[in-house]
Design a protein around this motif. Structure first.
Motif, PDB file in Angstrom:
ATOM      1  N   GLY A   1      74.273  41.342  -5.499  1.00  0.00           N
ATOM      2  CA  GLY A   1      75.120  40.605  -6.432  1.00  0.00           C
ATOM      3  C   GLY A   1      76.470  41.259  -6.671  1.00  0.00           C
ATOM      4  O   GLY A   1      77.049  41.116  -7.752  1.00  0.00           O
ATOM      5  N   ILE A   2      76.984  41.956  -5.692  1.00  0.00           N
ATOM      6  CA  ILE A   2      78.266  42.647  -5.847  1.00  0.00           C
ATOM      7  C   ILE A   2      79.394  41.631  -5.730  1.00  0.00           C
ATOM      8  O   ILE A   2      79.447  40.836  -4.803  1.00  0.00           O
ATOM      9  N   ARG A   3      80.302  41.687  -6.680  1.00  0.00           N
ATOM     10  CA  ARG A   3      81.469  40.796  -6.695  1.00  0.00           C
ATOM     11  C   ARG A   3      82.725  41.609  -6.436  1.00  0.00           C
ATOM     12  O   ARG A   3      82.779  42.801  -6.679  1.00  0.00           O
ATOM     13  N   PHE A   4      83.746  40.904  -5.962  1.00  0.00           N
ATOM     14  CA  PHE A   4      85.016  41.552  -5.668  1.00  0.00           C
ATOM     15  C   PHE A   4      85.982  41.482  -6.831  1.00  0.00           C
ATOM     16  O   PHE A   4      87.030  42.108  -6.803  1.00  0.00           O
ATOM     17  N   GLY A   5      85.646  40.716  -7.846  1.00  0.00           N
ATOM     18  CA  GLY A   5      86.531  40.585  -9.002  1.00  0.00           C
ATOM     19  C   GLY A   5      87.838  39.930  -8.591  1.00  0.00           C
ATOM     20  O   GLY A   5      87.854  38.966  -7.841  1.00  0.00           O
TER      21      GLY A   5
ATOM     22  N   ALA B   1      75.856  51.213  -6.933  1.00  0.00           N
ATOM     23  CA  ALA B   1      74.850  50.439  -7.651  1.00  0.00           C
ATOM     24  C   ALA B   1      75.488  49.432  -8.610  1.00  0.00           C
ATOM     25  O   ALA B   1      74.834  48.499  -9.066  1.00  0.00           O
ATOM     26  N   ALA B   2      76.766  49.613  -8.913  1.00  0.00           N
ATOM     27  CA  ALA B   2      77.466  48.718  -9.840  1.00  0.00           C
ATOM     28  C   ALA B   2      77.637  47.338  -9.203  1.00  0.00           C
ATOM     29  O   ALA B   2      77.455  47.151  -8.007  1.00  0.00           O
ATOM     30  N   LYS B   3      78.001  46.368 -10.018  1.00  0.00           N
ATOM     31  CA  LYS B   3      78.172  44.991  -9.555  1.00  0.00           C
ATOM     32  C   LYS B   3      79.547  44.726  -8.952  1.00  0.00           C
ATOM     33  O   LYS B   3      79.800  43.648  -8.449  1.00  0.00           O
ATOM     34  N   THR B   4      80.436  45.700  -9.011  1.00  0.00           N
ATOM     35  CA  THR B   4      81.755  45.556  -8.391  1.00  0.00           C
ATOM     36  C   THR B   4      81.961  46.703  -7.417  1.00  0.00           C
ATOM     37  O   THR B   4      81.299  47.737  -7.504  1.00  0.00           O
ATOM     38  N   ILE B   5      82.909  46.519  -6.505  1.00  0.00           N
ATOM     39  CA  ILE B   5      83.180  47.553  -5.514  1.00  0.00           C
ATOM     40  C   ILE B   5      84.690  47.726  -5.394  1.00  0.00           C
ATOM     41  O   ILE B   5      85.439  46.757  -5.459  1.00  0.00           O
ATOM     42  N   HIS B   6      85.112  48.963  -5.288  1.00  0.00           N
ATOM     43  CA  HIS B   6      86.525  49.258  -5.144  1.00  0.00           C
ATOM     44  C   HIS B   6      86.929  49.138  -3.679  1.00  0.00           C
ATOM     45  O   HIS B   6      86.135  49.405  -2.782  1.00  0.00           O
TER      46      HIS B   6
END
Length: 157
Positions: free
Chosen positions: A110-114, A66-71
């Motif tokens: 809206g997930i970003r890869f950072g 659910a977070a905006k970033t993904i590992h």
């Protein structure tokens, strides 16, 4: 032990009676979880392909955080499971629906890869696989799938 070729296995399976064939399938299913999953698809899920696609998409929803970033580890796991499910089906339309859904989730959530270039590259490789698969479907379907892809390729920039 060297494995037999597909044609050799097919010739041998044709000669087996019903009980021996059933026993061989059950032994195969017991040996590995992957074999059991494939047998489940072939016997139970392949008759209703849209329901199978919906089931795989639900699995993807559960695994994407659910977070905006993904590992990258999480992303690798999702892609590995998704690829396995696509291999079970072997249908290009199913592959396209699942891969496009996967990529669409990143845009919609809206997930970003950072700063993780590995994750961005994995996403880009999914887009490449979608493009290759689109080329192998009927031209009428190509237009529909290209419409579904709108906005996905600009997401990693």
């Amino acid at each position: 032990m060297k494995a037999a070729t597909i044609s050799q296995l097919k010739k041998t399976l044709v000669k087996l009676d019903h009980d021996a064939l059933l026993d061989a399938c059950l032994r195969l299913a017991k040996s590995k979880v992957d074999n059991k999953e494939l047998l489940t698809y072939v016997l139970m899920k392949s008759v209703d392909e849209p329901a199978y696609v919906a089931e795989v998409c639900d699995e993807i929803d559960e695994q994407i955080p659910a977070a905006k970033t993904i590992h990258k580890k999480t992303l690798r796991k999702i892609v590995r499971v998704m690829d396995k499910r696509i291999r079970h089906s072997g249908d290009r339309e199913t592959e396209l629906q699942i891969r496009i859904y996967f990529c669409r989730q990143f845009v919609d959530r809206g997930i970003r890869f950072g700063n993780c270039r590995v994750s961005a590259n994995m996403y880009a490789s999914q887009l490449k696989k979608i493009e290759k698969a689109i080329e192998r479907v009927h031209p009428d379907l190509q237009f529909d799938f290209r419409q579904d892809m709108r906005g996905l390729d600009t997401w990693i920039r």
